[in-house]
Design a protein around this motif. Structure first.
Motif, PDB file in Angstrom:
ATOM      1  N   ARG A 102       0.850  -1.191   0.000  1.00 14.82           N
ATOM      2  CA  ARG A 102       0.000   0.000   0.000  1.00 14.82           C
ATOM      3  C   ARG A 102       0.885   1.239   0.000  1.00 14.82           C
ATOM      4  O   ARG A 102       1.890   1.295   0.706  1.00 14.82           O
ATOM      5  N   ALA A 103       0.512   2.229  -0.804  1.00 15.64           N
ATOM      6  CA  ALA A 103       1.225   3.507  -0.833  1.00 15.64           C
ATOM      7  C   ALA A 103       0.192   4.619  -0.673  1.00 15.64           C
ATOM      8  O   ALA A 103      -0.880   4.580  -1.286  1.00 15.64           O
ATOM      9  N   GLU A 104       0.528   5.610   0.163  1.00 14.66           N
ATOM     10  CA  GLU A 104      -0.368   6.745   0.398  1.00 14.66           C
ATOM     11  C   GLU A 104       0.428   8.032   0.222  1.00 14.66           C
ATOM     12  O   GLU A 104       1.575   8.117   0.651  1.00 14.66           O
ATOM     13  N   PHE A 105      -0.218   9.023  -0.407  1.00 18.24           N
ATOM     14  CA  PHE A 105       0.412  10.333  -0.526  1.00 18.24           C
ATOM     15  C   PHE A 105      -0.639  11.396  -0.273  1.00 18.24           C
ATOM     16  O   PHE A 105      -1.752  11.307  -0.790  1.00 18.24           O
ATOM     17  N   ASP A 106      -0.283  12.378   0.538  1.00 17.38           N
ATOM     18  CA  ASP A 106      -1.174  13.493   0.845  1.00 17.38           C
ATOM     19  C   ASP A 106      -0.454  14.766   0.417  1.00 17.38           C
ATOM     20  O   ASP A 106       0.589  15.107   0.981  1.00 17.38           O
ATOM     21  N   ASP A 107      -1.006  15.470  -0.584  1.00 18.42           N
ATOM     22  CA  ASP A 107      -0.277  16.652  -1.057  1.00 18.42           C
ATOM     23  C   ASP A 107      -0.465  17.859  -0.137  1.00 18.42           C
ATOM     24  O   ASP A 107       0.244  18.844  -0.256  1.00 18.42           O
ATOM     25  N   ARG A 108      -1.376  17.794   0.831  1.00 13.80           N
ATOM     26  CA  ARG A 108      -1.513  18.865   1.827  1.00 13.80           C
ATOM     27  C   ARG A 108      -0.311  18.833   2.783  1.00 13.80           C
ATOM     28  O   ARG A 108       0.271  19.847   3.110  1.00 13.80           O
ATOM     29  N   THR A 109       0.040  17.636   3.228  1.00 12.39           N
ATOM     30  CA  THR A 109       1.125  17.489   4.196  1.00 12.39           C
ATOM     31  C   THR A 109       2.456  17.137   3.544  1.00 12.39           C
ATOM     32  O   THR A 109       3.474  17.090   4.227  1.00 12.39           O
ATOM     33  N   ASP A 110       2.446  16.839   2.232  1.00 18.07           N
ATOM     34  CA  ASP A 110       3.656  16.413   1.518  1.00 18.07           C
ATOM     35  C   ASP A 110       4.252  15.155   2.132  1.00 18.07           C
ATOM     36  O   ASP A 110       5.467  15.000   2.240  1.00 18.07           O
ATOM     37  N   LEU A 111       3.391  14.238   2.538  1.00 16.00           N
ATOM     38  CA  LEU A 111       3.824  13.034   3.220  1.00 16.00           C
ATOM     39  C   LEU A 111       3.541  11.806   2.354  1.00 16.00           C
ATOM     40  O   LEU A 111       2.406  11.591   1.919  1.00 16.00           O
ATOM     41  N   LEU A 112       4.580  11.013   2.103  1.00 19.13           N
ATOM     42  CA  LEU A 112       4.476   9.748   1.377  1.00 19.13           C
ATOM     43  C   LEU A 112       4.651   8.621   2.384  1.00 19.13           C
ATOM     44  O   LEU A 112       5.588   8.641   3.188  1.00 19.13           O
TER      45      LEU A 112
END
Length: 190
Positions: A102-112
């Motif tokens: 599983r891979a998750e990315f949140d562009d609000r927090t810039d967290l991968l």
């Protein structure tokens, strides 16, 4: 129109932490067996042999879900057996490869986040663990034997293999052999 924005935003789910900056302006192509888009929920779901390419980036997953919040920030969740990616690093000839279930990315927090059997590899080395997190804003990595807030499975360990940098060709050449010259034998006085 919002569906198009979600489709185009999919590329941000890539490991942007190591991305070649030139890739960001390149065309995005998404191949999947099915796309379901819900403009009301601001969600797009790509399913079945999903492959995303943009410049040097290639991501493969079984399923990718893209969500957009009211402020336009997007989050991405990719699942697969495993999710894989490969991308050229910026300003070098090195490539980064990775995989996880599983891979998750949140562009609000810039967290991968890479979860479950996570691995990152480049010419600099390789790191594995059950959880890898990269905070782009702080340029900070964390690798653990289990996801945050969960107990690591017995025997879970983090493994890092570091490859020393290659010396340049001139420095890597061995010293020339010493030249032996005939001389006097010890104690002979000659």
């Amino acid at each position: 129109m919002r569906t198009l924005a979600l489709v185009l935003a999919l590329a941000a789910a890539a490991p942007a932490a190591v991305a070649e900056k030139a890739d960001r302006g390149k065309e995005i192509q998404v191949l999947a067996d099915r796309l379901t888009a819900d403009d009301t929920r601001r969600e797009a779901v790509y399913e079945g042999n999903v492959v995303v390419t943009q410049g040097t980036l290639r991501v493969a997953a079984s399923r990718i879900v893209v969500r957009e919040d009211a402020e336009g920030f997007r989050s991405f969740v990719a699942t697969g057996a495993p999710v894989t990616f490969r991308q050229k690093r910026d300003k070098t000839e090195d490539w980064v490869e990775g995989e996880a279930q599983r891979a998750e990315f949140d562009d609000r927090t810039d967290l991968l986040k890479l979860l479950n059997q996570a691995r990152l590899k480049s010419a600099q080395g390789e790191v594995t663990g059950d959880f890898i997190s990269y905070d782009r804003g702080r340029d900070f990595f964390e690798v653990t034997g289990g996801a945050p807030g969960t107990a690591a499975a017995p025997g879970s360990r983090v493994k890092a293999t570091i490859i020393p940098p290659k010396k340049d060709a001139q420095a890597a050449q061995p010293e020339p052999p010493l030249e032996l010259k005939p001389g006097r034998a010890p104690g002979s006085g000659r």
